[in-house]
Write a protein that holds these residues in place. Structure first.
Motif, short mmCIF file in Angstrom:
data_model
loop_
_atom_site.label_atom_id
_atom_site.label_comp_id
_atom_site.label_asym_id
_atom_site.label_seq_id
_atom_site.Cartn_x
_atom_site.Cartn_y
_atom_site.Cartn_z
N ASP A 190 18.99 69.19 19.29
CA ASP A 190 17.86 69.72 18.51
C ASP A 190 17.73 69.09 17.13
OD1 ASP A 190 20.08 70.93 17.37
OD2 ASP A 190 19.50 72.98 17.93
N ASP A 191 18.72 68.27 16.72
CA ASP A 191 18.60 67.54 15.46
C ASP A 191 18.14 66.09 15.67
OD1 ASP A 191 20.86 66.31 16.53
OD2 ASP A 191 21.94 66.25 14.61
N ALA A 192 17.82 65.72 16.90
CA ALA A 192 17.43 64.33 17.19
C ALA A 192 16.07 64.01 16.59
CB ALA A 192 17.39 64.10 18.70
N ARG A 193 15.92 62.76 16.20
CA ARG A 193 14.63 62.27 15.74
C ARG A 193 14.50 60.81 16.14
NH1 ARG A 193 18.11 63.38 11.65
NH2 ARG A 193 18.62 61.72 10.17
N PHE A 194 13.31 60.47 16.58
CA PHE A 194 13.02 59.14 17.10
C PHE A 194 12.01 58.44 16.19
CE2 PHE A 194 14.27 61.89 20.54
CZ PHE A 194 15.07 61.10 21.36
N VAL A 195 12.29 57.19 15.86
CA VAL A 195 11.37 56.38 15.07
C VAL A 195 11.34 54.99 15.68
CG1 VAL A 195 10.73 55.50 12.80
CG2 VAL A 195 11.99 57.65 12.98
N PHE A 196 10.15 54.48 15.99
CA PHE A 196 10.04 53.17 16.63
C PHE A 196 10.52 52.07 15.68
CE2 PHE A 196 7.68 49.91 19.13
CZ PHE A 196 8.23 50.21 20.35
N ALA A 197 9.99 52.06 14.47
CA ALA A 197 10.55 51.32 13.32
C ALA A 197 10.34 49.81 13.32
CB ALA A 197 12.05 51.61 13.18
N TYR A 198 9.97 49.19 14.41
CA TYR A 198 9.91 47.72 14.43
C TYR A 198 8.90 47.17 13.43
CZ TYR A 198 12.84 47.69 18.62
OH TYR A 198 13.88 47.84 19.50
N SER A 199 7.68 47.73 13.44
CA SER A 199 6.67 47.18 12.54
C SER A 199 7.00 47.46 11.07
CB SER A 199 5.28 47.71 12.88
OG SER A 199 5.19 49.11 12.63
N ALA A 200 7.90 48.43 10.83
CA ALA A 200 8.30 48.73 9.45
C ALA A 200 9.06 47.57 8.82
CB ALA A 200 9.16 49.99 9.41
N ILE A 201 9.64 46.69 9.64
CA ILE A 201 10.28 45.48 9.11
C ILE A 201 9.52 44.22 9.56
CG2 ILE A 201 12.56 46.52 8.85
CD1 ILE A 201 13.41 44.98 11.41
N GLY A 202 8.28 44.42 9.97
CA GLY A 202 7.42 43.28 10.27
C GLY A 202 7.73 42.54 11.54
N THR A 203 8.16 43.28 12.57
CA THR A 203 8.46 42.61 13.83
C THR A 203 7.97 43.46 15.01
OG1 THR A 203 10.18 41.44 15.09
CG2 THR A 203 10.78 43.58 14.13
N THR A 204 8.22 42.98 16.20
CA THR A 204 7.77 43.61 17.44
C THR A 204 8.98 44.13 18.22
OG1 THR A 204 7.78 41.39 18.43
CG2 THR A 204 5.67 42.23 17.63
N PRO A 205 8.77 44.99 19.21
CA PRO A 205 9.89 45.65 19.88
C PRO A 205 10.69 44.73 20.81
CG PRO A 205 7.83 46.32 20.88
CD PRO A 205 7.47 45.54 19.66
N ASP A 206 11.91 45.18 21.08
CA ASP A 206 12.77 44.54 22.08
C ASP A 206 13.41 45.66 22.90
OD1 ASP A 206 14.60 45.64 20.32
OD2 ASP A 206 15.54 43.75 19.76
N ARG A 239 -0.83 57.05 23.07
CA ARG A 239 0.24 57.65 22.26
C ARG A 239 1.31 56.61 21.95
NH1 ARG A 239 1.16 62.77 24.61
NH2 ARG A 239 0.02 63.79 22.94
N ALA A 240 1.60 55.73 22.91
CA ALA A 240 2.59 54.67 22.67
C ALA A 240 2.14 53.77 21.53
CB ALA A 240 2.81 53.86 23.94
N LEU A 241 0.87 53.41 21.50
CA LEU A 241 0.35 52.57 20.41
C LEU A 241 0.45 53.29 19.08
CD1 LEU A 241 -2.73 51.02 22.21
CD2 LEU A 241 -0.84 49.73 21.19
N ALA A 242 0.15 54.57 19.04
CA ALA A 242 0.27 55.33 17.79
C ALA A 242 1.71 55.37 17.31
CB ALA A 242 -0.27 56.74 17.98
N ILE A 243 2.65 55.57 18.24
CA ILE A 243 4.07 55.60 17.88
C ILE A 243 4.53 54.24 17.37
CG2 ILE A 243 6.39 55.77 18.87
CD1 ILE A 243 5.24 57.97 20.74
N ALA A 244 4.10 53.18 18.06
CA ALA A 244 4.56 51.84 17.72
C ALA A 244 3.93 51.30 16.44
CB ALA A 244 4.29 50.88 18.87
N LEU A 245 2.68 51.65 16.19
CA LEU A 245 1.98 51.10 15.03
C LEU A 245 2.15 51.94 13.76
CD1 LEU A 245 -1.35 50.07 16.80
CD2 LEU A 245 0.47 48.55 16.02
N LEU A 246 2.26 53.26 13.92
CA LEU A 246 2.32 54.15 12.75
C LEU A 246 3.73 54.60 12.40
CD1 LEU A 246 -0.81 56.33 13.61
CD2 LEU A 246 -0.66 54.48 11.91
N ASN A 247 4.68 54.43 13.32
CA ASN A 247 6.08 54.79 13.08
C ASN A 247 6.29 56.23 12.62
OD1 ASN A 247 7.25 52.20 13.70
ND2 ASN A 247 6.35 51.46 11.79
#
Length: 270
Positions: free
Chosen positions: A136-152, A167-175
């Motif tokens: 219940d303390d877990a949190r997920f952040v995509f984070a890749y675009s926050a350092i100017g890169t794409t996912p792996d 929703r995937a695009l919103a998660i990936a682009l807005l972090n």
């Protein structure tokens, strides 16, 4: 429980009966991913492919699952040479991609247990698991675009299949930071439990799966994963072929008899 990797490894592989445990073990750095850890993860998965268990639990030591790549290492590499940075990152991605692909190809179920932060590759690795349980303390952040890169780590494949493209695009682009309750609501995780119960809950699920009909479970995993990329007619053909193969197993005969006799099945794993 026997440990099959070096005591100082950043990834520990242990086995208990039919269950294998992969533990990310760099708690001082919140399990941030460096090349040594990527190679250790790859080697752990290779060992499981050579001798598959009945179930796998992927977990972490410390308060956080994994905060992503070791960005300070990337910064140090960039200070020296762009080429050296690209070469090391390329080796790291090759290692973790082999690991993630290997986990998805294992015949047994893979359970991921996430506490604290799962960011960047930590999120990619988590959503590659077959069943994901969050504290219940877990949190997920995509984070890749926050350092100017794409996912792996297969995230571009897994994320949209879990939560849908928009929703995937919103998660990936807005972090956004996604807490455990939100992650369950959108289908990112299967279950949320109190953090104090995460390990026990994961172990109970793994034992239940390890005691189940192994061939049928492997067939279910294979059909559902391959079904994401097949047309309907192909899925029907694959289902028929798999059902016929299962009908020749000892577990199918036991399952049918147990149902007719109104008793629990005694699975033999074959």
């Amino acid at each position: 429980m026997s440990d099959s990797t070096a005591a100082d490894s950043s990834v520990r592989l242990e086995r208990e009966g039919g269950i294998a445990f992969i533990t990310l073990d760099r708690p001082a750095s919140r399990n941030s991913l460096d090349l040594a850890m990527g190679l250790a993860l790859r080697d752990a998965v290779r060992a499981l492919q050579a001798e598959p268990p009945r179930a796998v639990v992927l977990r972490s030591s410390g308060a956080h699952f994994m905060v992503g790549g070791d960005v300070r290492r990337f910064d140090a590499l960039l200070q020296d040479s762009q080429q050296e940075c690209a070469e090391e990152i390329g080796c790291l991605i090759d290692a973790v991609h082999e690991a993630v692909a290997g986990l998805t190809r294992l015949p047994c179920p893979v359970i991921g247990l996430v506490a604290g932060s799962a960011a960047g590759f930590g999120m990619s690795l988590a959503i590659a698991c077959d069943i994901l349980v969050a504290a219940d303390d877990a949190r997920f952040v995509f984070a890749y675009s926050a350092i100017g890169t794409t996912p792996d780590g297969g995230a571009s494949w897994h994320l949209s299949r879990r939560v849908g493209l928009q929703r995937a695009l919103a998660i990936a682009l807005l972090n956004p930071q996604i807490d455990a309750a939100q992650a369950k609501d959108i289908g990112l995780v299967a279950e949320v439990v109190p953090v104090a119960q995460l390990q026990d809950s994961g172990l109970a699920m793994a034992r239940r799966l390890a005691d189940g009909p192994a061939a049928a479970q492997a067939g279910i995993k294979r059909l559902l994963r391959s079904g994401l990329n097949s047309d309907f007619a192909g899925a029907l053909d694959a289902e028929k072929a798999s059902f016929l193969a299962m009908s020749a197993t000892a577990d199918f005969g036991e399952g049918v008899r147990a149902f007719c006799e109104r008793r629990p099945a005694r699975w033999q794993g074959r």
